[in-house]
Design an enzyme around this catalytic site. Structure first.
Site, PDB file in Angstrom:
ATOM      1  N   GLN A   1       0.945  -1.154  -0.129  1.00 53.47           N
ATOM      2  CA  GLN A   1       0.152   0.036   0.061  1.00 53.47           C
ATOM      3  C   GLN A   1       0.820   1.062   0.101  1.00 53.47           C
ATOM      4  OE1 GLN A   1      -2.264   1.474   3.443  1.00 53.47           O
ATOM      5  NE2 GLN A   1      -4.261   1.229   1.816  1.00 53.47           N
TER       6      GLN A   1
ATOM      7  N   TYR B   1      -6.529  10.669   3.623  1.00 55.15           N
ATOM      8  CA  TYR B   1      -5.210  10.849   3.455  1.00 55.15           C
ATOM      9  C   TYR B   1      -4.854  11.884   2.025  1.00 55.15           C
ATOM     10  CZ  TYR B   1      -2.750   8.160   6.908  1.00 55.15           C
ATOM     11  OH  TYR B   1      -2.342   7.506   8.064  1.00 55.15           O
TER      12      TYR B   1
ATOM     13  N   ARG C   1      -9.092  -5.683  11.486  1.00 52.46           N
ATOM     14  CA  ARG C   1      -8.988  -6.062  12.991  1.00 52.46           C
ATOM     15  C   ARG C   1      -9.356  -7.796  13.121  1.00 52.46           C
ATOM     16  NH1 ARG C   1     -13.129  -1.633  14.764  1.00 52.46           N
ATOM     17  NH2 ARG C   1     -13.867  -1.939  12.282  1.00 52.46           N
TER      18      ARG C   1
ATOM     19  N   CYS D   1     -13.427 -10.589  17.154  1.00 54.71           N
ATOM     20  CA  CYS D   1     -13.076  -9.316  17.113  1.00 54.71           C
ATOM     21  C   CYS D   1     -14.149  -8.639  17.838  1.00 54.71           C
ATOM     22  CB  CYS D   1     -12.725  -8.701  15.986  1.00 54.71           C
ATOM     23  SG  CYS D   1     -12.400  -7.121  15.951  1.00 54.71           S
TER      24      CYS D   1
HETATM   25  C1  LIG Z   1      -4.705  -1.103  13.781  1.00 50.61           C
HETATM   26  C2  LIG Z   1      -4.992  -0.437  12.510  1.00 50.61           C
HETATM   27  C3  LIG Z   1      -4.138  -0.142  11.449  1.00 50.61           C
HETATM   28  C4  LIG Z   1      -4.459   0.409  10.316  1.00 50.61           C
HETATM   29  N1  LIG Z   1      -3.898   0.720   9.404  1.00 50.61           N
HETATM   30  C5  LIG Z   1      -4.317   1.125   8.124  1.00 50.61           C
HETATM   31  C6  LIG Z   1      -3.416   1.259   7.047  1.00 50.61           C
HETATM   32  O1  LIG Z   1      -2.298   1.296   7.217  1.00 50.61           O
HETATM   33  N2  LIG Z   1      -3.889   1.805   5.804  1.00 50.61           N
HETATM   34  C7  LIG Z   1      -5.199   1.647   5.568  1.00 50.61           C
HETATM   35  O2  LIG Z   1      -5.625   1.706   4.632  1.00 50.61           O
HETATM   36  N3  LIG Z   1      -6.179   1.415   6.514  1.00 50.61           N
HETATM   37  C8  LIG Z   1      -5.669   1.003   7.877  1.00 50.61           C
HETATM   38  N4  LIG Z   1      -6.375   0.673   8.656  1.00 50.61           N
HETATM   39  C9  LIG Z   1      -8.038   0.280   8.505  1.00 50.61           C
HETATM   40  C10 LIG Z   1      -8.281  -0.960   7.926  1.00 50.61           C
HETATM   41  O3  LIG Z   1      -7.532  -0.983   6.777  1.00 50.61           O
HETATM   42  C11 LIG Z   1      -9.914  -1.107   7.604  1.00 50.61           C
HETATM   43  O4  LIG Z   1     -10.141  -0.363   6.726  1.00 50.61           O
HETATM   44  C12 LIG Z   1     -10.637  -0.765   9.082  1.00 50.61           C
HETATM   45  O5  LIG Z   1      -9.987  -1.200  10.078  1.00 50.61           O
HETATM   46  C13 LIG Z   1     -11.926  -1.703   8.762  1.00 50.61           C
HETATM   47  O6  LIG Z   1     -11.964  -2.871   8.618  1.00 50.61           O
HETATM   48  P1  LIG Z   1     -11.986  -3.940   9.898  1.00 50.61           P
HETATM   49  O7  LIG Z   1     -13.505  -3.833  10.478  1.00 50.61           O
HETATM   50  O8  LIG Z   1     -11.635  -5.314   9.422  1.00 50.61           O
HETATM   51  O9  LIG Z   1     -11.062  -3.650  10.922  1.00 50.61           O
HETATM   52  C14 LIG Z   1      -5.956   0.096  10.078  1.00 50.61           C
HETATM   53  C15 LIG Z   1      -6.867  -0.466  11.033  1.00 50.61           C
HETATM   54  C16 LIG Z   1      -6.366  -0.637  12.140  1.00 50.61           C
HETATM   55  C17 LIG Z   1      -7.263  -1.180  12.995  1.00 50.61           C
END
Ligand SMILES: Cc1cc2nc3c(=O)[nH]c(=O)nc-3n(C[C@H](O)[C@H](O)[C@H](O)COP(=O)(O)O)c2cc1C
Length: 368
Positions: A100, A169, A319, A341
């Site tokens: 990414q 971003y 997550r 989760c």
């Molecule tokens: C600890 C953490 C770090 C994350 N870092 C990024 C990242 O580097 N780039 C990004 O696009 N999204 C990042 N996200 C967002 C996740 O990619 C995702 O879009 C968001 O957590 C929702 O998905 P989930 O419900 O499966 O966690 C991050 C999320 C978490 C929890």
């Protein structure tokens, strides 16, 4: 066999199933942005856990675009040897990994970069500290930085790249009416606001060639009254699809308050799951590229319904794979219990403290 375990293909990149690990900042890189053994072993473990595609954490393409501490960098050639070790470790486990490419723009970390963060406009009231409105030289510099970083990702062995165009971003800021008040050809109409992401994509395509997967992550809404709305998101998706993007990951939200965050809190009922599914389905009707849905995917059968109904092609999670890196293998083996989760976002805390991400809630449960 469930559609979720059918193989997929994104511009020649063959994937074993329809599950994606969404980009997740691990807080495990060295201070100079290079990969550490701890980070590499986390990636290898994810690949072992059966996920079809891993998207790396956001890698900054320019120092001024660094968002936080212990974030991986891809801003210079010194980063390549460490990234090579990361891709080799994933490939050894028969996994696939995309890098990414990110620029935090408005949310750049001035303390870490020693530079004033750059943004489409110097809007006030969203976060503290000065922001510098970008001039044409800055815009050209950002385009060059993204295309150089894509070239580095390719030579480091990544199977493709994903442009970070979401979560407030830099590229998302250009698209969002909340951040972009420009009066030149990069502001105003949605075509103008999509110009920088489009130019970045075209420059990357030129750098890596037609047969190398180039994906993008886009926000479909920002949970604010004055932010990006789903209709405009679909228009941006169409512009990029027409230009030849290989897949679009649908996300949303902004890092400005717990309520607006991309990682929504308290996903504890099926009705709360897959919280961008309607927006992903709306885009999918308009474009002919694979759609990756992220945000609150927790239950196998909800994910299966989404893919079977043609609302999205891939199911992406962040997550749940922190809590259980081998979740996909468990589901594949027939235990379809949903991810454990609880979506409390406690996983950010150890990363902020320099210990690297892990599921704090799981650790507490085990200690009881
Ligand atoms: C600890 C953490 C770090 C994350 N870092 C990024 C990242 O580097 N780039 C990004 O696009 N999204 C990042 N996200 C967002 C996740 O990619 C995702 O879009 C968001 O957590 C929702 O998905 P989930 O419900 O499966 O966690 C991050 C999320 C978490 C929890």
């Amino acid at each position: 066999m469930s559609k979720l375990f059918e193989p997929g293909e994104i511009n020649g990149m063959k994937l074993e199933n329809r599950f994606v690990r969404s980009a997740t900042w691990e807080g495990m890189a060295a201070d100079d942005g290079s990969c550490t053994p701890k980070l590499i072993s986390l990636m290898a473990d994810l690949a072992r856990g059966g996920v079809g595609l891993i998207i790396s954490s956001h890698a900054y393409v320019q120092k001024v675009g660094q968002a936080g501490a212990r974030q991986i960098g891809i801003h210079n050639d010194d980063m390549i040897p460490g990234l090579k070790k990361m891709t080799a470790a994933v490939h050894e486990q028969r996994g696939k990994i995309v890098c990414q490419l990110a620029h935090a723009g408005f949310f750049g970390n001035a303390k870490l970069s020693g530079q004033t963060p750059i943004a489409p406009s110097s809007v006030e009231g969203i976060a503290e500290g000065p922001r510098r409105e970008m001039n044409q030289e800055d815009i050209d510099g950002v385009i060059d930085a993204f295309s150089a970083a894509a070239g580095r990702a390719k030579s480091a062995g990544f199977d493709g790249v994903q442009i970070h165009g979401a979560h407030g971003y830099l590229l998302c800021e250009f698209i969002s009416p909340m951040f972009n008040f420009r009066s030149d050809e990069y502001g105003g109409t949605i075509e103008n606001r999509a110009r920088l992401p489009l130019e970045v994509f075209k420059a990357i395509r030129k750098a890596v060639g037609n047969d190398y997967p180039v994906l993008i992550k886009l926000s479909c809404k920002e949970f604010t009254d004055n932010g990006l709305m789903p209709q405009e998101f679909v228009q941006v998706g169409k512009i990029l699809a027409d230009a030849g993007i290989d897949a679009i990951e649908v996300s949303g939200g902004l890092p400005i308050s717990p309520k607006t965050r991309p990682s929504q809190l308290g996903i504890n009922r099926e009705e709360k799951e897959a919280y961008f599914q309607e927006e992903a389905a709306a885009l999918k009707k308009q474009v002919d590229v694979p759609i990756i849905l992220v945000g609150g995917n927790r239950s196998f059968h909800v994910a299966e319904r989404i893919v079977e109904e043609g609302m999205a092609d891939y199911i992406s999670m962040a997550r749940p794979l922190i809590r259980e890196p081998h979740l996909i293998n468990r589901w594949k083996a027939g235990d379809l219990t949903p991810s454990a989760c609880v979506s409390d976002n406690m996983c950010f805390q150890p990363a902020i403290e320099g210990k690297g991400i892990y599921c704090v809630t799981e650790k507490r449960e085990k200690e009881k």
